[in-house]
Design a protein around this motif. Structure first.
Motif, PDB file in Angstrom:
ATOM      1  N   LYS A  96       3.584  10.202  -9.696  1.00 50.13           N
ATOM      2  CA  LYS A  96       2.939  10.445 -10.979  1.00 50.13           C
ATOM      3  C   LYS A  96       2.220  11.783 -10.982  1.00 50.13           C
ATOM      4  O   LYS A  96       2.267  12.544 -11.964  1.00 50.13           O
ATOM      5  CB  LYS A  96       1.953   9.309 -11.289  1.00 50.13           C
ATOM      6  CG  LYS A  96       1.315   9.419 -12.665  1.00 50.13           C
ATOM      7  CD  LYS A  96       0.410   8.229 -12.937  1.00 50.13           C
ATOM      8  CE  LYS A  96      -0.223   8.332 -14.313  1.00 50.13           C
ATOM      9  NZ  LYS A  96      -1.124   7.167 -14.573  1.00 50.13           N
ATOM     10  N   GLN A  97       1.549  12.107  -9.868  1.00 55.51           N
ATOM     11  CA  GLN A  97       0.866  13.392  -9.764  1.00 55.51           C
ATOM     12  C   GLN A  97       1.856  14.552  -9.833  1.00 55.51           C
ATOM     13  O   GLN A  97       1.594  15.564 -10.483  1.00 55.51           O
ATOM     14  CB  GLN A  97       0.089  13.458  -8.450  1.00 55.51           C
ATOM     15  CG  GLN A  97      -1.128  12.545  -8.406  1.00 55.51           C
ATOM     16  CD  GLN A  97      -1.786  12.537  -7.041  1.00 55.51           C
ATOM     17  OE1 GLN A  97      -1.263  13.127  -6.090  1.00 55.51           O
ATOM     18  NE2 GLN A  97      -2.925  11.857  -6.927  1.00 55.51           N
ATOM     19  N   LEU A  98       3.004  14.394  -9.196  1.00 54.50           N
ATOM     20  CA  LEU A  98       4.015  15.454  -9.229  1.00 54.50           C
ATOM     21  C   LEU A  98       4.579  15.626 -10.629  1.00 54.50           C
ATOM     22  O   LEU A  98       4.806  16.756 -11.088  1.00 54.50           O
ATOM     23  CB  LEU A  98       5.138  15.128  -8.237  1.00 54.50           C
ATOM     24  CG  LEU A  98       4.767  15.212  -6.750  1.00 54.50           C
ATOM     25  CD1 LEU A  98       5.922  14.747  -5.889  1.00 54.50           C
ATOM     26  CD2 LEU A  98       4.362  16.629  -6.374  1.00 54.50           C
ATOM     27  N   ARG A  99       4.812  14.512 -11.344  1.00 55.34           N
ATOM     28  CA  ARG A  99       5.314  14.613 -12.721  1.00 55.34           C
ATOM     29  C   ARG A  99       4.305  15.318 -13.619  1.00 55.34           C
ATOM     30  O   ARG A  99       4.675  16.174 -14.425  1.00 55.34           O
ATOM     31  CB  ARG A  99       5.630  13.222 -13.265  1.00 55.34           C
ATOM     32  CG  ARG A  99       6.891  12.600 -12.691  1.00 55.34           C
ATOM     33  CD  ARG A  99       7.347  11.433 -13.528  1.00 55.34           C
ATOM     34  NE  ARG A  99       6.335  10.405 -13.616  1.00 55.34           N
ATOM     35  CZ  ARG A  99       6.226   9.387 -12.773  1.00 55.34           C
ATOM     36  NH1 ARG A  99       7.091   9.274 -11.776  1.00 55.34           N
ATOM     37  NH2 ARG A  99       5.280   8.480 -12.918  1.00 55.34           N
ATOM     38  N   ALA A 140       0.833  -1.210   0.000  1.00 52.29           N
ATOM     39  CA  ALA A 140       0.000   0.000   0.000  1.00 52.29           C
ATOM     40  C   ALA A 140       0.864   1.254   0.000  1.00 52.29           C
ATOM     41  O   ALA A 140       0.552   2.238  -0.693  1.00 52.29           O
ATOM     42  CB  ALA A 140      -0.935  -0.011   1.209  1.00 52.29           C
ATOM     43  N   LEU A 141       1.956   1.232   0.738  1.00 47.61           N
ATOM     44  CA  LEU A 141       2.855   2.389   0.776  1.00 47.61           C
ATOM     45  C   LEU A 141       3.537   2.606  -0.564  1.00 47.61           C
ATOM     46  O   LEU A 141       3.655   3.747  -1.036  1.00 47.61           O
ATOM     47  CB  LEU A 141       3.896   2.195   1.884  1.00 47.61           C
ATOM     48  CG  LEU A 141       4.888   3.329   2.089  1.00 47.61           C
ATOM     49  CD1 LEU A 141       4.162   4.617   2.472  1.00 47.61           C
ATOM     50  CD2 LEU A 141       5.910   2.963   3.162  1.00 47.61           C
ATOM     51  N   ARG A 142       3.969   1.520  -1.214  1.00 47.22           N
ATOM     52  CA  ARG A 142       4.606   1.643  -2.533  1.00 47.22           C
ATOM     53  C   ARG A 142       3.620   2.182  -3.563  1.00 47.22           C
ATOM     54  O   ARG A 142       3.970   3.037  -4.386  1.00 47.22           O
ATOM     55  CB  ARG A 142       5.159   0.287  -2.986  1.00 47.22           C
ATOM     56  CG  ARG A 142       6.362  -0.196  -2.192  1.00 47.22           C
ATOM     57  CD  ARG A 142       7.048  -1.351  -2.908  1.00 47.22           C
ATOM     58  NE  ARG A 142       6.161  -2.491  -3.062  1.00 47.22           N
ATOM     59  CZ  ARG A 142       6.054  -3.480  -2.187  1.00 47.22           C
ATOM     60  NH1 ARG A 142       6.775  -3.459  -1.077  1.00 47.22           N
ATOM     61  NH2 ARG A 142       5.248  -4.494  -2.412  1.00 47.22           N
ATOM     62  N   ASP A 143       2.371   1.687  -3.532  1.00 52.28           N
ATOM     63  CA  ASP A 143       1.361   2.161  -4.474  1.00 52.28           C
ATOM     64  C   ASP A 143       1.068   3.650  -4.256  1.00 52.28           C
ATOM     65  O   ASP A 143       0.937   4.418  -5.227  1.00 52.28           O
ATOM     66  CB  ASP A 143       0.074   1.345  -4.320  1.00 52.28           C
ATOM     67  CG  ASP A 143       0.251  -0.096  -4.760  1.00 52.28           C
ATOM     68  OD1 ASP A 143       1.241  -0.366  -5.469  1.00 52.28           O
ATOM     69  OD2 ASP A 143      -0.582  -0.944  -4.386  1.00 52.28           O
ATOM     70  N   ALA A 144       0.957   4.055  -3.005  1.00 49.71           N
ATOM     71  CA  ALA A 144       0.700   5.470  -2.717  1.00 49.71           C
ATOM     72  C   ALA A 144       1.868   6.342  -3.168  1.00 49.71           C
ATOM     73  O   ALA A 144       1.661   7.447  -3.689  1.00 49.71           O
ATOM     74  CB  ALA A 144       0.457   5.650  -1.214  1.00 49.71           C
TER      75      ALA A 144
END
Length: 251
Positions: A177-180, A167-171
């Motif tokens: 991705k949002q930052l990119r 869950a931590l890796r997915d988050a």
């Protein structure tokens, strides 16, 4: 790299052991050292000081939920004056039986604790305390811990730790991705191609403006119009013929 749950991570004080293995040893050795006359003679004072050092590692300063629950001296002495019912090194009114009982109890409590979201600072603090305790009570190769005294990791705890890591890796991936997308310049949308009618109109306007338009051709007459004109011409000729005959008679 997957994060190991408590107490399965490697001990920094004993890199060849996990924290579970350190706790296994502490539980076992504290129980063994409570045997009647376990240390006596010239080594008695040395092991009194070692037991005090291990007790201090756990209880000085005390942590909420992991302090000494007994007032001196509980449990009571069984054989006063004989190990372990002898006075502690520095705490008046306390015996070694008391200290060894508390050390075993707290080690067992830590070993069985479910701690899925332990903070790094808390783990480091307990790791340092346990390292000091096992250093004080370690009997070395002369008294190795038997294999049956070792415990095994909880399958449920390992599965929960794996799910938490996933869950931590997915988050983290979603956040990256949002930052990119936030800092990447947006691509301009592709231009739409003009329709054929609009192209033809543009070409016609362009030709008219440049004087290149061709001469307009007269519309062609159809066959019915031609036949009607021929019939009208023939009728006109017939009407003109009698006038010529009348002029010949007068002469």
């Amino acid at each position: 790299m997957r994060t190991q749950p408590w107490p399965e991570m490697t001990s920094t004080a004993r890199p060849d052991r996990t924290i579970r293995s350190v706790l296994d040893y502490l539980v076992w050795i504290c129980r063994e050292m409570r045997q009647l006359g376990f240390h006596s003679g010239s080594e008695r004072e040395e092991w009194c000081r070692r037991c005090q050092a291990a007790y201090n590692a756990f209880c000085m300063p005390m942590l909420p939920g992991y302090g000494d629950p007994y007032p001196p001296d509980v449990p009571p002495a069984r054989n006063p004056g004989i190990w372990p019912d002898i006075p502690a090194a520095t705490i008046p009114g306390m015996t070694l039986r008391h200290q060894l009982t508390v050390l075993e109890m707290l080690s067992r409590q830590l070993r069985e604790r479910s701690w899925p979201h332990a903070r790094a600072t808390e783990i480091a603090g307990w790791d340092e305390r346990l390292g000091r305790a096992i250093t004080a009570l370690d009997h070395g190769d002369t008294m190795p811990m038997p294999k049956e005294a070792a415990t095994q990791p909880s399958a449920e705890a390992l599965a929960a730790a794996e799910a938490s890591d996933k869950a931590l890796r997915d988050a983290t991936r979603r956040r990256n991705k949002q930052l990119r997308n936030q800092f990447q310049p947006k691509a301009s949308p592709p231009k739409k191609k003009p329709k054929k009618a609009a192209v033809a109109e543009v070409e016609a306007v362009s030709e008219a403006a440049s004087g290149k338009t061709g001469k307009s051709k007269a519309p062609k007459k159809n066959a019915a119009t031609k036949k009607k004109a021929a019939t009208k011409k023939a009728a006109t000729k017939k009407k003109a013929a009698p006038k010529k005959k009348a002029a010949a008679r007068k002469k």
